[in-house]
Write an enzyme that holds these catalytic residues in place. Structure first.
Site, PDB file in Angstrom:
ATOM      1  N   ASP A  60       0.739   0.485  -4.393  1.00  0.00           N
ATOM      2  CA  ASP A  60      -0.666   0.128  -4.564  1.00  0.00           C
ATOM      3  C   ASP A  60      -0.901  -0.364  -5.994  1.00  0.00           C
ATOM      4  O   ASP A  60      -0.143  -0.025  -6.912  1.00  0.00           O
ATOM      5  CB  ASP A  60      -1.560   1.351  -4.327  1.00  0.00           C
ATOM      6  CG  ASP A  60      -1.491   1.821  -2.888  1.00  0.00           C
ATOM      7  OD1 ASP A  60      -1.099   1.032  -2.011  1.00  0.00           O
ATOM      8  OD2 ASP A  60      -1.824   3.001  -2.651  1.00  0.00           O
TER       9      ASP A  60
HETATM   10  N1  URA Z   1       1.661   5.817  -0.933  1.00  0.00           N
HETATM   11  C1  URA Z   1       0.462   5.414  -1.396  1.00  0.00           C
HETATM   12  O1  URA Z   1      -0.570   5.916  -0.995  1.00  0.00           O
HETATM   13  N2  URA Z   1       0.450   4.431  -2.301  1.00  0.00           N
HETATM   14  C2  URA Z   1       1.554   3.868  -2.810  1.00  0.00           C
HETATM   15  O2  URA Z   1       1.470   2.987  -3.659  1.00  0.00           O
HETATM   16  C3  URA Z   1       2.796   4.293  -2.316  1.00  0.00           C
HETATM   17  C4  URA Z   1       2.820   5.286  -1.370  1.00  0.00           C
END
Ligand code: URA
Length: 231
Positions: A103
């Site tokens: 993310d």
């Molecule tokens: N899980 C999440 O919620 N975000 C990420 O970036 C990776 C795994």
């Protein structure tokens, strides 16, 4: 044997179209002879390829470990935010892409490569490659809730996660290893337990562990030892 134009494109001399042009114009020599046929095949180990007087070291695939900082998108293009490839010098000509996504606000280990086969292997849902995250969160993770990680958490859309392992550091910090990569998976797993992730950092991906010497935004090429683990 491999096509000359392919080697040049992979080595950063431009797109396939651009390097064909360089070849046709006579800028490229193989073993001291000018080659103008872009179909020409070379022995990538033994032939000496020179272009404008510099010898090309053929690097078919590139493997980079990036410590992704907050605020960058794990993609090859975004019309709004900076992308992780902006952090890699000279990326435009090397067809690089991130292996999977973190993310925008997640930090930590992101593998960047131009090896589509490797990406496929590491991301395939069937391979169950471990991903380990360090997380901080708000809310209370009781022992009862922690046992749910092992049982399989049900996400907001009804998806039943594979068993995951959670190691408690303290009331609001822990290490979570999952074998899948669903959208926002860690955040949604915590939400399912009435907690909210406030910081997320990936510390390992398959057999690769984030190099502690890399500050956020820094990267390095994988070592031969690391390559042996993933190739
Ligand atoms: N899980 C999440 O919620 N975000 C990420 O970036 C990776 C795994």
């Amino acid at each position: 044997m491999i096509r000359l134009d392919k080697i040049l494109a992979h080595s950063g001399y431009g797109s396939r179209k651009e390097v064909k042009e360089l070849i046709r114009k006579g800028f490229v020599m193989v073993n001291g002879e000018i080659i103008t046929d872009d179909d020409f095949k070379v022995d990538e180990i033994n032939d000496e390829i020179t272009i404008a007087d510099s010898t090309i070291k053929y690097e078919k695939n590139i493997y980079i470990m990036l410590n992704k900082p907050d605020g960058y998108i794990s993609a090859t293009y975004d019309n709004h935010d900076p992308i992780v490839l902006d952090l890699i010098e000279g990326y435009e000509k090397r067809n690089l892409f991130p292996v999977g996504r973190l993310d925008k606000d997640t930090v930590g280990l992101l593998l960047i490569t131009n090896d589509g086969d490797l990406a496929h292997r590491m991301l395939s849902p069937k391979k169950h490659v471990d991903k380990t995250y360090y997380l901080k969160f708000e809310g209370e993770l009781t022992l009862d809730k922690i046992s749910k990680f092992q049982e399989g958490i049900i996400l907001d859309d009804g998806y039943l996660c594979m068993p995951a392992s959670y190691n408690r550091i303290n009331n609001n910090e822990g290490i979570l290893t999952i074998k899948e990569g669903k959208y926002h998976q860690v955040k949604r797993m915590l939400e399912a337990l009435d907690c909210k992730v406030t910081y997320l950092k990936r510390i390992s991906f398959g057999p690769l562990t984030l190099d502690e010497n890399l500050q956020e935004g820094e990267y390095r090429f994988l070592t031969d030892e690391e390559l042996k683990l993933i190739l």
